[in-house]
Enzyme design. Structure first.
Site, PDB file in Angstrom:
ATOM      1  N   GLY A 290     103.651 125.242  60.331  1.00  0.00           N
ATOM      2  CA  GLY A 290     103.336 123.825  60.439  1.00  0.00           C
ATOM      3  C   GLY A 290     101.870 123.570  60.722  1.00  0.00           C
ATOM      4  O   GLY A 290     100.978 124.276  60.238  1.00  0.00           O
ATOM      5  N   SER A 291     101.608 122.567  61.547  1.00  0.00           N
ATOM      6  CA  SER A 291     100.234 122.095  61.755  1.00  0.00           C
ATOM      7  C   SER A 291      99.340 123.085  62.498  1.00  0.00           C
ATOM      8  O   SER A 291      98.130 122.860  62.584  1.00  0.00           O
ATOM      9  CB  SER A 291     100.263 120.771  62.518  1.00  0.00           C
ATOM     10  N   THR A 292      99.910 124.159  63.038  1.00  0.00           N
ATOM     11  CA  THR A 292      99.070 125.126  63.746  1.00  0.00           C
ATOM     12  C   THR A 292      98.101 125.841  62.806  1.00  0.00           C
ATOM     13  O   THR A 292      97.135 126.461  63.285  1.00  0.00           O
ATOM     14  CB  THR A 292      99.929 126.178  64.486  1.00  0.00           C
ATOM     15  N   SER A 347      96.705 115.118  63.515  1.00  0.00           N
ATOM     16  CA  SER A 347      97.547 116.010  62.711  1.00  0.00           C
ATOM     17  C   SER A 347      97.950 115.343  61.404  1.00  0.00           C
ATOM     18  O   SER A 347      99.129 115.305  61.029  1.00  0.00           O
ATOM     19  CB  SER A 347      98.788 116.435  63.503  1.00  0.00           C
TER      20      SER A 347
END
Length: 578
Positions: A290-292, A347
């Site tokens: 994901g957004s990491t 994000s």
């Protein structure tokens, strides 16, 4: 009669000669075996009485980086029996069964089935005191041998890292398996004399001394391991989560300082252990990050020279249509236009996708590959996964977008913390290590130092900005990081499981000299929400705070105390003097 003897005197002499030859041959054979060549009889005698008994080797000690024991070997007694000899002592069977802690009827059935065997285990791994007490009962056919049993002082806290050994003291999981050749000793041999019933008559000599295994010093710090395990377990309870992982890494040396997973198991008592508890999820479970990974995509943009942090992207209205796919932003409170730092703070999938379209999917793929995603970590632990980093000859828009904000690829928690270590270490990627590193690690410059430092500042703002992930703040220290929330793919089919998410947070600190990187993965939280900034960020904050204090890292975000202002009071009565 005299006539016959006189007619055939040679027969009598022949018989006498043959008898003399036979007596001479027997006498010579006796002289040969007893005096000249006595090795044959000695060998035959030794074959029936001389035995070589193995001397068990002490398995090597496993410690943490500070010498705290994580796996030790303790002497135990194993009892075995000669089934044939035990048949002659049937009246002692109930007494023996009670001493062994076994049900007498089932024990008798077992002995009946083994009545023709000369060797059978009665029980293994008794304490030496209890084993000797049973041997002192003098039950015919019952014997004992000395062995070693592995004990794990840290219990479930380090179970997935250390692993365990089987009943024969061979490594079966974790470090016990990976370093089995290093830890396993070489058994010795002792020469003894036994009678025909197998009873020891004399201990003759030690033929070969046992060589103990070597000590293994792992990179983990048991103090950090305990605190990480505690905070992860508490987080699972508070959020009603299914499972979780947490990894702490020294970004400058590449050492893994802590690696914990929940649920766990007690390696000292594995009777009721379930296979799912044995999963070292930080190394085995793969997931879409994901957004990491947005910071990595942003690094690719900065390194391309086409973007700088102040550049802006229009994200209004928070939706972007690509063919039959729609990219959505969860939060649109940052405004219709965001700079690159704002894209990370909010994000924004739309903003990240537009940046990715400009630089191309190949640039993002190359950067992710350079920081270790989709690559073997080189640790060699059993069952470790490498994940999947897709590549395309021609990058379609949909695949470019999803890669940039963390979908369409799969990583492990260990790979993710390794990638973040490159950001924290000014663009240098140090090889991972599960053993203590006593020399300076060789690093590869995978990201421009200037770009890495720029990204450090941007990720610091992701936490400290007004709309940042405030739950990740660490009192007294400046830290950096990025949250992530990823839907869980359905096993065995395409698509995602409804209402199933992983909450992620990856970060590092302190910002004055980044030293530690931490990744938190919470699987299927079900109580207070599932966003990474809500579920995993507080765990990062607590673990990072304790880590920095335990490792004596000087705070870099303390309020500056103002010096007290001195005032001079005057009075007409004292001439201006106090």
């Amino acid at each position: 009669m005299k006539l016959e003897g006189a007619l055939y005197p040679w027969r009598f002499r022949l018989v006498l000669a043959l008898l003399a030859a036979m007596v001479g041959a027997i006498a010579w054979r006796i002289l040969d075996l007893q005096v000249i060549d006595h090795d044959f009889l000695q060998g035959q005698g030794d074959a029936r009485s001389v035995r070589h008994v193995p001397i068990p080797a002490h398995r090597g000690l496993i410690t943490d980086r500070n010498g705290e024991p994580l796996a030790v070997s303790t002497p135990v007694t194993t009892l075995w029996a000669n089934g044939k000899e035990l048949q002659a002592a049937r009246n002692r069977w109930p007494e023996l069964a009670v001493a062994l802690g076994q049900e007498p009827k089932a024990f008798s059935v077992r002995l009946e089935q083994s009545s023709g065997r000369e060797f059978m285990y009665l029980v293994r791994g008794l304490t030496p005191e209890r084993g000797q007490a049973i041997l002192d009962m003098k039950v015919p056919g019952v014997y004992g041998i000395e062995e070693f049993r592995r004990f794990y002082p840290a219990g479930e806290v380090a179970a997935h890292l250390i692993g365990f050994t089987d009943v024969d003291d061979r490594g079966r999981e974790g470090a016990e398996l990976s370093f089995d050749n290093w830890l396993a000793g070489v058994p010795g041999k002792r020469q003894v004399l036994k009678d025909r019933r197998g009873r020891l008559i004399k201990d003759v000599q030690v033929v070969e001394n046992a060589k103990p295994g070597k000590t293994l010093a792992l990179s983990i710090d048991l103090r950090l391991q305990y605190l990480a395990n505690r905070e992860l377990r508490n987080a699972l309870v508070e959020n009603g989560a299914k499972a979780g992982s947490l990894v702490i890494m020294d970004v400058q040396t590449g050492e893994i300082l802590a690696m914990v997973n929940q649920p766990s198991y007690n390696p000292n008592n594995r009777r009721n252990m379930q296979p799912a508890m044995m999963r070292n999820r930080a190394m085995i479970d793969v997931f879409e990050p994901g957004s990491t990974v947005k910071p990595l995509s942003m690094v690719a943009a900065l390194q391309s020279g086409r973007w700088k942090p102040s550049d802006v992207v229009e994200v209004y209205p928070g939706r972007l249509q690509i063919g039959r796919y729609t990219i959505k932003d969860v939060s649109t409170g940052g405004g219709p236009v965001l700079d690159l730092t704002g894209i990370l703070i909010n994000s924004s999938n739309v903003g990240m996708s537009k940046v990715a379209f400009d630089i191309g999917g190949e640039s993002i793929y190359n950067l992710m590959q350079q920081v270790g995603l989709g690559q073997d970590t080189g640790l060699g632990f059993p069952g470790e996964r490498v994940g999947n980093l897709p590549n395309h000859r021609k990058w379609p828009k949909a695949e470019t977008a999803t890669l940039s904000y963390g979908y369409g690829l799969s990583v492990t928690a260990l790979q993710l913390v390794h990638a973040y270590s490159a950001l924290a270490n000014n663009g240098r990627l140090v090889p991972l290590s599960m053993v203590r590193v006593d020399r300076e690690a060789v690093a590869a410059q995978v990201i421009s130092e200037a770009v890495a430092k720029t990204m450090q500042g941007m990720l610091q703002q992701v936490i400290e900005a007004p709309r940042g992930a405030h739950r990740a703040l660490v009192p007294g220290y400046h830290v950096a990081g990025k949250s992530g929330t990823a839907r869980k793919a359905t096993v065995g089919s395409k698509g995602y499981t409804a209402n199933a998410y992983r909450s992620l947070f990856a970060g590092f600190g302190p910002m004055s000299n980044p030293r530690f990187a931490i990744v938190v993965v919470i699987d299927e939280p079900s109580k207070a929400g599932y966003f990474g900034g809500l579920v995993s960020a507080p765990v990062f904050s607590k673990v990072m705070s304790s880590t920095l204090r335990l490792m004596n890292i000087q705070p870099d975000n303390l309020p500056i105390e103002q010096p007290p202002q001195q005032t001079v009071a005057t009075s007409a009565g004292n001439g201006g003097r106090l």
